[in-house]
Write an enzyme that holds these catalytic residues in place. Sequence first.
Site, PDB file in Angstrom:
ATOM      1  N   ASP A 121       0.852  -1.183   0.000  1.00 47.75           N
ATOM      2  CA  ASP A 121       0.000   0.000   0.000  1.00 47.75           C
ATOM      3  C   ASP A 121       0.891   1.236   0.000  1.00 47.75           C
ATOM      4  O   ASP A 121       1.810   1.347   0.825  1.00 47.75           O
ATOM      5  CB  ASP A 121      -0.907   0.020   1.231  1.00 47.75           C
ATOM      6  CG  ASP A 121      -2.065  -0.962   1.115  1.00 47.75           C
ATOM      7  OD1 ASP A 121      -2.147  -1.665   0.085  1.00 47.75           O
ATOM      8  OD2 ASP A 121      -2.884  -1.025   2.059  1.00 47.75           O
ATOM      9  N   HIS A 172      -6.044   2.596  -4.413  1.00 45.52           N
ATOM     10  CA  HIS A 172      -6.262   2.566  -2.966  1.00 45.52           C
ATOM     11  C   HIS A 172      -7.137   3.746  -2.519  1.00 45.52           C
ATOM     12  O   HIS A 172      -7.081   4.149  -1.356  1.00 45.52           O
ATOM     13  CB  HIS A 172      -4.910   2.589  -2.239  1.00 45.52           C
ATOM     14  CG  HIS A 172      -4.955   2.161  -0.808  1.00 45.52           C
ATOM     15  ND1 HIS A 172      -5.787   1.157  -0.336  1.00 45.52           N
ATOM     16  CD2 HIS A 172      -4.246   2.585   0.277  1.00 45.52           C
ATOM     17  CE1 HIS A 172      -5.590   0.981   0.953  1.00 45.52           C
ATOM     18  NE2 HIS A 172      -4.677   1.847   1.355  1.00 45.52           N
ATOM     19  N   HIS A 176      -8.227   8.029   0.995  1.00 43.45           N
ATOM     20  CA  HIS A 176      -8.012   7.076   2.092  1.00 43.45           C
ATOM     21  C   HIS A 176      -9.068   7.239   3.201  1.00 43.45           C
ATOM     22  O   HIS A 176      -8.757   7.282   4.389  1.00 43.45           O
ATOM     23  CB  HIS A 176      -6.602   7.229   2.669  1.00 43.45           C
ATOM     24  CG  HIS A 176      -6.063   5.956   3.266  1.00 43.45           C
ATOM     25  ND1 HIS A 176      -6.236   5.620   4.588  1.00 43.45           N
ATOM     26  CD2 HIS A 176      -5.357   4.948   2.709  1.00 43.45           C
ATOM     27  CE1 HIS A 176      -5.661   4.461   4.843  1.00 43.45           C
ATOM     28  NE2 HIS A 176      -5.127   4.018   3.709  1.00 43.45           N
ATOM     29  N   HIS A 268       3.687  -2.248   3.241  1.00 39.61           N
ATOM     30  CA  HIS A 268       3.574  -0.824   2.916  1.00 39.61           C
ATOM     31  C   HIS A 268       4.926  -0.298   2.443  1.00 39.61           C
ATOM     32  O   HIS A 268       5.933  -0.522   3.112  1.00 39.61           O
ATOM     33  CB  HIS A 268       3.118  -0.020   4.137  1.00 39.61           C
ATOM     34  CG  HIS A 268       1.766  -0.407   4.645  1.00 39.61           C
ATOM     35  ND1 HIS A 268       1.560  -1.529   5.425  1.00 39.61           N
ATOM     36  CD2 HIS A 268       0.554   0.175   4.471  1.00 39.61           C
ATOM     37  CE1 HIS A 268       0.274  -1.622   5.726  1.00 39.61           C
ATOM     38  NE2 HIS A 268      -0.365  -0.610   5.154  1.00 39.61           N
TER      39      HIS A 268
END
Length: 315
Positions: A121, A172, A176, A268
């Site tokens: 991510d 993504h 967020h 990540h």
Amino acid sequence: MSLFSNKKMRIIFIYCVIIILVICGIITARHKKTSSDSIVKTTKTNNETSESSDTQHTSDNTPNTDRLPPYNSSNQGNGIGGGAIMGNCSIGSRKLPIYCVDLSKKTNLDTSKKYVSISFDAAWGDEDTIKILDILDKYNIKTTFFMTGGWVDSYPDKVLEIYNRGHDLGNHSQNHKEMSKLSVNEQKDEIMSVANKIKEITGYTSFLFRPPYGDYNSTLIDTIYGCNFYPIEWNVDSLDWKDYGTDNIIKTVTTHKALKNGSIILMHNGAKYTAEALESVITGLQSQGYEIVPVSQLINTENFHMDGTGLQIPD
């Protein structure tokens, strides 16, 4: 000849010389101006050509036909959520994303082997992205990067670098947010904003979406599929985002109780110890017989159903 005549001749001679010099000066000035204009014109033409070439290079984002979306776009309107992806994501009244994959009927992978996907991510930070990419190159491994719109805006050069190195470009969301709390139109905006940015930078049509925080509801899953994206979660969390250290990341992934054939691993790119741990994570997985492939190769792209754990099963 008289003195007067000699003086007159001298004056005429001097005037002739002056006239000749003036004429020569005019000719020289005109020549210089012409040359200067020619140089300016040539330079301008060259600059325009260069700018045109640069513009063409920048905007020439024709997608690689080997990396087009795996679903059949002619199914649009007939798939899940009114999109083009054919399958069944429902368990009773619930609709589920993909946490891991049953590979027993995969045709694009050798089913005698074991596979997992590593996903990153990308929502903050960029310092370790190239280091991560270099490690992946070292082991000839392709993965999936799920990027927020803010990250794409901040690091468009890295988006292109990830794409050029052959990795999946995943979505993504733009901001967020907890998307289960948004309206359907807001959900679509969060998804398609990033999709359009990725397309503009690389020419790539993205089709993998990871909800921020892993947060979803049935409405969101419908929306994701309706936008022609596969909703992707994970069943192995590296916990790298907790900054417990390199050894903790390695141990958490390689000895995770949920690790199995078809697992999706969450990492990540901006976490403190991820790049430092990555090589040992890769070799640790390989020592257990796992081959690492991007999520796009792991999932079943059509004619599938889900079980209650989020396992995607081919029909």
